[in-house]
Design an enzyme around this catalytic site. Structure first.
Site: not given
Ligand code: ASP
Ligand code: CP
Length: 329
Positions: A77-78, A107, A128, A156
């Site tokens: 998603r993110t 590397k 991330r 987040h």
């Molecule tokens: N997608 C969210 C996160 O990256 C929640 C999860 O991974 O459970 O923090």
């Molecule tokens: N909600 C969220 O952060 O989803 P992803 O980990 O899939 O990015």
């Protein structure tokens, strides 16, 4: 003959963005940066973005801008919503989202050097990373804005903004709500950020978790300092009847050093249609996703299940944030 008004006044949009409530050129590392004024600003812009997407799909506001999506941890998603947000606003993306093992990180390149390289090509970096504090560290090295897309068990912030926006759009208010958070409150970065944002509103909080996954003391202390009504419990049954928001989370397997502890708590909660039968008629059930069994698939048909609407709101919020941070006139 009456002159047709354009669907969108891009000049006006550009002016608003130029005056983007102090967000232009800023890093977005923590929700601590957002007061109610800034939140209102981002939500108003996100509503405009929703209308833009629904009516014409996108525009050229960020044409000529490049976003680097740098993901050291998995994401659906993110990463996808930041890419979609950038592209709907006419910008482009350097996607390092399919595993940093294919980049020079494998590397042995440091985060600092990776950031100092990627900023040469782009206007904003979305990061991330598994370590808490990594987004701030990257921002310290970068001369372009860095947006935290999740730093370990830390924060987040863009998820919390979209969560708060979803609550506001679903229930029409943020004040006077009883918000229950369920699951991994210790390692779940989304609930850390969301809790801090909610402290700016008149809410009461209910934290439901196994003993070993309770909300960290540092966040609990902020809740107590804010004099917000809060209770902790191990049982969803204690909160389901009164909750306006039931925010369910996944147990974050990747954060456990002892997997036997994960095995003990992983299946502790499952929200079922029977359980939802005890909930209010007007309430909302949310999840940042991915889910791995915490909400039964039968619940998806329930109109109170907002998790996929929440996903879509993520794109509108990220469009609003990118326009603001890039201050596009
Ligand atoms: N997608 C969210 C996160 O990256 C929640 C999860 O991974 O459970 O923090
Ligand atoms: N909600 C969220 O952060 O989803 P992803 O980990 O899939 O990015």
């Amino acid at each position: 003959m009456k002159e047709l008004q354009p669907l969108f006044n891009f000049d006006e949009m550009a002016t608003k963005n130029a005056n983007s409530n102090g967000l232009t050129g800023q890093n977005i590392i923590s929700v601590d940066q957002f007061d109610r004024d800034k939140l209102d600003y981002v939500f108003a812009r996100a509503r405009e973005m929703r209308e833009l997407v629904q009516r014409v799909g996108g525009c050229d506001l960020l044409k000529g801008n490049i976003l680097t999506a740098l993901f050291y941890e998995p994401s659906t998603r993110t990463s996808a919503s930041f890419i979609a947000a950038m592209e709907r606003l006419g910008g482009s993306v350097i996607p390092i989202t399919q595993g940093v093992q294919f980049s020079s990180v494998s590397k042995g390149e440091t985060l600092a050097d990776t950031i100092r390289t990627l900023e040469q090509y782009s206007d904003v970096i979305v990061l991330r990373h598994p370590e808490t504090g990594s987004a701030q560290m990257a921002a310290d090295y970068a001369s372009i804005p860095v947006i935290n897309a999740g730093d370990g068990a830390g924060e987040h912030p863009t998820q919390a903004l979209l969560d708060l926006f979803t609550i506001r759009e679903e229930l029409g208010t943020l004040d006077g709500l009883k918000v229950a958070m369920v699951g991994d409150l210790r390692y779940g970065r989304t609930v850390h950020s969301l809790t801090k944002l909610l402290l700016q509103y008149n809410v009461s909080l209910r934290f439901v978790s196994p003993e070993i996954l309770r909300m960290p003391l540092s966040i609990m202390n902020q809740v107590i300092d804010a004099k917000v009504n809060v209770r902790e419990t191990h049982d969803v049954a204690d909160v389901i009847e009164n909750a306006d928001v039931l925010y369910v989370t996944r147990v974050q397997k990747e954060r456990f050093s002892d997997l036997s502890q994960y095995e003990q708590v992983k299946d502790q909660y499952e929200i079922t249609t029977e359980l939802m039968g005890q909930a209010k008629e007007k309430m909302v059930i949310m999840h940042p996703l991915p889910r791995v069994g915490e909400i039964h698939y039968n619940v998806d048909k329930d109109p109170r299940a907002a998790y996929f609407r929440q996903v879509q709101n993520g794109m509108f919020i990220r469009m609003a944030l990118l326009a603001a941070v890039l201050g596009k006139a």
